[in-house]
Design an enzyme around this catalytic site. Structure first.
Site, PDB file in Angstrom:
ATOM      1  N   GLY A   8       0.814  -1.208   0.000  1.00 33.09           N
ATOM      2  CA  GLY A   8       0.000   0.000   0.000  1.00 33.09           C
ATOM      3  C   GLY A   8       0.849   1.259   0.000  1.00 33.09           C
ATOM      4  N   TYR A  44       7.704  -0.859   7.448  1.00 30.43           N
ATOM      5  CA  TYR A  44       7.453  -1.650   6.241  1.00 30.43           C
ATOM      6  C   TYR A  44       8.448  -1.369   5.120  1.00 30.43           C
ATOM      7  CZ  TYR A  44       3.014  -3.095   8.269  1.00 30.43           C
ATOM      8  OH  TYR A  44       2.055  -3.650   9.085  1.00 30.43           O
ATOM      9  N   ALA A 135       7.100  -5.321  -3.519  1.00 35.92           N
ATOM     10  CA  ALA A 135       7.017  -3.931  -3.067  1.00 35.92           C
ATOM     11  C   ALA A 135       8.379  -3.283  -2.886  1.00 35.92           C
ATOM     12  CB  ALA A 135       6.224  -3.870  -1.759  1.00 35.92           C
ATOM     13  N   LYS A 186      -0.993 -17.632  -7.842  1.00 37.65           N
ATOM     14  CA  LYS A 186       0.478 -17.593  -7.820  1.00 37.65           C
ATOM     15  C   LYS A 186       1.010 -17.618  -6.396  1.00 37.65           C
ATOM     16  CE  LYS A 186       0.910 -13.094  -6.552  1.00 37.65           C
ATOM     17  NZ  LYS A 186       1.823 -12.435  -5.593  1.00 37.65           N
ATOM     18  N   ASN A 251       5.201 -15.269   0.418  1.00 35.15           N
ATOM     19  CA  ASN A 251       4.705 -16.633   0.256  1.00 35.15           C
ATOM     20  C   ASN A 251       5.851 -17.611   0.016  1.00 35.15           C
ATOM     21  OD1 ASN A 251       1.527 -16.536   0.123  1.00 35.15           O
ATOM     22  ND2 ASN A 251       2.263 -14.726  -0.939  1.00 35.15           N
TER      23      ASN A 251
END
EC number: 1.1.1.94
Length: 327
Positions: A8, A44, A135, A186, A251
């Protein structure tokens, strides 16, 4: 922009770098204050300086006031709950943009369908952004391409123009079904690839999982009305390769921990609040495949490793021991 996590915040930076004024909503007041005072979201995106066109707030109404587009950057399984609270504040004609990649557990709906239902707007008002979207690399302004998808081509073009920068090249697409299913599946295949790495397997295993994962994702998408060529594009193969191969992928990293013998709880603790979407989406995608009559063996074993106690080693042996057939 609703959601100040890594993706984000990164997409907010992209929009601001493209010349768009952005108000970023953060759930925690201290995050909003940090961004406004230091130009950094250290939790982040440490070390990434955010542009002056981007400002943050902890007030969702303030973030949405008078906007042409509302970007939803929250995890897929919390999108419905969050959006229900924001629904009265949404500008009437604003484009609603989903960054989440998943299939909702309770309803088996794609994110655009959840947005349309909860916000009570036509699907033509909903857009999604997908593609190779690691990101940290984008925030560091490394060149990448992505896909902006919407049933309304004019809205897609408007969003494309709003997020085009020298390092971020968006393409438009109207195949929402294919774009969203590719983005959700994915993550599941990346979990499988991570498990393979954790087990000590190399590039042949990884490339086999990516290729067969693309095949089962395409089967599901076509059965649900997607265009086959979508899965050969940025939101299909492009995002799949990036998510499966990069250690920046949550992931892939989560799957690697499982492959090394960690429990689901241990892997979640190590993620420090970062969401590995595939852990939950593997279950909803498996259900969607069963309902549609599509065989998805990789998704099936990932679900069983994550939620039924199957060990990664026997899972790999099970995939290799399946009935031989033509490609």
């Amino acid at each position: 922009m609703l959601g100040a996590g890594s993706w984000g915040t990164t997409f907010a930076k992209v929009l601001a770098d493209a010349g768009t004024d952005v108000t970023l909503w953060a759930r925690r007041t201290e995050v909003a204050e940090e961004i406004n005072s230091t130009r950094v979201n250290a939790g982040y995106l440490p070390g990434i300086v955010l542009p002056q066109r981007l400002r943050a707030t902890d007030d969702a109404a303030e973030a949405m006031h008078g906007t042409d587009a509302v970007v939803l950057a929250v995890p897929s399984q919390t999108l419905r709950e969050n959006l229900a609270g924001w629904q009265p504040l949404l500008p009437e004609r604003a484009t609603l943009v989903s960054l989440a990649k998943g299939v909702e557990l309770s309803t088996l709906k794609r994110m655009s369908e959840v947005v349309s239902e909860v916000a009570d707007v036509a699907m033509e008002q909903v857009a999604v952004v997908s593609g190779p979207n690691l990101a940290r690399e984008i925030a560091a302004e490394q060149p990448t391409a992505t896909v902006v998808a919407c049933n309304d081509h004019d809205r897609a073009v408007a969003l494309q123009q709003a997020c085009s920068t020298p390092y971020f090249r968006p393409y438009t697409n109207t195949d929402l079904v294919g774009i969203e299913l590719a983005g959700a599946c994915k993550n599941v295949i990346a979990l499988a690839c991570g498990m393979a790495v954790g087990l000590g397997y190399g590039h042949n295993t990884m490339s086999s999982l990516i290729t067969r994962g693309l095949a089962e994702t395409t089967r599901l998408g076509v059965a649900l009305g997607a265009e086959p060529m979508t899965f050969a594009g940025l939101a299909g193969l492009g995002d799949l390769v990036a998510t499966c191969m990069s250690p920046l992928s949550r992931n892939r990293t989560f799957g690697e921990r499982l492959g090394r013998g960690e429990t689901l709880a241990q892997a979640q603790d190590a993620a420090h609040g970062q969401v590995a979407e595939g852990v939950k989406s593997c279950s909803s995608i498996r259900q969607l495949a069963a309902r549609t009559g599509v065989e998805m063996p990789i998704t099936d074993v990932v679900h069983r490793v994550c939620h039924e106690g199957l060990e990664p080693g026997p899972a790999a042996a099970e995939l290799l021991g399946r009935e031989r057939k033509a490609e």
